[in-house]
Scaffold this active site. Sequence first.
Site, PDB file in Angstrom:
ATOM      1  CG  ASP A 159      83.564  45.569 -61.740  1.00  0.00           C
ATOM      2  OD1 ASP A 159      83.631  45.050 -60.650  1.00  0.00           O
ATOM      3  OD2 ASP A 159      83.480  45.358 -62.847  1.00  0.00           O
TER       4      ASP A 159
ATOM      5  CB  THR B 239      83.587  53.499 -63.633  1.00  0.00           C
ATOM      6  OG1 THR B 239      83.409  53.608 -62.377  1.00  0.00           O
ATOM      7  CG2 THR B 239      82.920  54.561 -64.326  1.00  0.00           C
ATOM      8  CG  HIS B 240      86.893  48.338 -64.355  1.00  0.00           C
ATOM      9  ND1 HIS B 240      86.925  47.626 -63.552  1.00  0.00           N
ATOM     10  CD2 HIS B 240      86.443  47.626 -65.378  1.00  0.00           C
ATOM     11  CE1 HIS B 240      86.323  46.581 -63.510  1.00  0.00           C
ATOM     12  NE2 HIS B 240      86.000  46.407 -64.769  1.00  0.00           N
TER      13      HIS B 240
ATOM     14  CE  LYS C  22      85.231  42.066 -60.902  1.00  0.00           C
ATOM     15  NZ  LYS C  22      85.030  43.195 -61.959  1.00  0.00           N
ATOM     16  CG  PHE C  23      87.121  47.490 -52.212  1.00  0.00           C
ATOM     17  CD1 PHE C  23      88.441  48.050 -52.294  1.00  0.00           C
ATOM     18  CD2 PHE C  23      85.972  48.112 -52.803  1.00  0.00           C
ATOM     19  CE1 PHE C  23      88.209  49.311 -52.467  1.00  0.00           C
ATOM     20  CE2 PHE C  23      85.780  49.330 -52.971  1.00  0.00           C
ATOM     21  CZ  PHE C  23      86.802  50.039 -52.659  1.00  0.00           C
ATOM     22  CB  ALA C  24      89.965  40.951 -52.830  1.00  0.00           C
ATOM     23  CG  ASP C  25      93.868  43.507 -48.441  1.00  0.00           C
ATOM     24  OD1 ASP C  25      94.052  43.171 -47.281  1.00  0.00           O
ATOM     25  OD2 ASP C  25      94.789  44.230 -49.078  1.00  0.00           O
ATOM     26  CB  ILE C  26      92.280  43.048 -43.489  1.00  0.00           C
ATOM     27  CG1 ILE C  26      93.136  44.272 -43.897  1.00  0.00           C
ATOM     28  CG2 ILE C  26      93.016  41.482 -43.795  1.00  0.00           C
ATOM     29  CD1 ILE C  26      94.130  44.149 -42.629  1.00  0.00           C
TER      30      ILE C  26
ATOM     31  CG  ASP D  61      85.208  47.746 -68.988  1.00  0.00           C
ATOM     32  OD1 ASP D  61      84.783  48.449 -67.758  1.00  0.00           O
ATOM     33  OD2 ASP D  61      84.751  46.769 -69.085  1.00  0.00           O
TER      34      ASP D  61
END
Length: 267
Positions: A93, A63-64, A95-99, A40
């Site tokens: 990393d 990775t980010h 962290k997907f969070a969508d449709i 990071d």
Amino acid sequence: MPAPYLQSYESRLANYNNPAARALLECIARKQSNLCVSVDVSTKAKVLEVVDAVGPSVCLIKTHIDIVEDFDADLLDQLEQLSKKHDFLIFEDRKFADIGNTVVLQYSKGVHQIASWSHFTNAHSVPGPGIIAGLASVGLPLGRGLLLLAEMSSEGTLAKGEYTEATVQMARESRGFVVGFIAQQRLGRADEDFLILTPGVQLGSAGDSLGQQYNTPAAVVGKGADVIIVGRGVYGKAGKEAVREEAERYKKEGWAAYEQRMKAAQA
Ligand code: 5BU
């Protein structure tokens, strides 16, 4: 017969068809390392310096990629070269969070084109199964693997109890692509085999001032972690040599904890 996770990494290969999961298990066994270092840092030069230092000690680099100020395609080329030189896999990393429709675009397009270079990525289960279907439509043809965020290491996390249970159920329904979880402990039934990758690992610190909570490698592997994820505990040391030494220390700790887990299961 002990539960799958109490058996050796090699023997668990039989439980996975996903190419990324198989490559990770093979790499762990070959290098005798269940250490993932989270890099990071925010410049290309620093990313490459840390990765070159820790590469020999790790099975996985996390990775980010969006925090790298001078990101360009050359960074990806150099990362790939280092992954060949030192024999490790890569986990973005994200962290997907969508449709589903949006994550298809985020995973495959934009400046980072994550699916083209990252063996693993992760996603929150909060949107429902469409997020997995979307990511799988991009990742499966490329042989990628997905980890669902079933739990988090941070204080006050809402990812617990029924949410965690429902996340495990979502994973069961997409086993070809979902290979496991980011979690703090073993999840799933005793006869199931999911990879458990655990962040929030450091020796000699209980946490930070922003809610991160740390456990030791021995504690998390004892609770079922297959891969320990260490960030500041490794890259936070001053100088490339100190970073290299620290990665080696966590590698040894993580591997000793795995051997201990196997021994306890056989006793
Ligand atoms: P640290 O420096 O070891 O605290 O870094 C931990 C890394 O793991 C960092 O990149 C976080 O974004 C990541 N992380 C985490 O700490 N806890 C979680 O539950 C998840 C990811 Br998911």
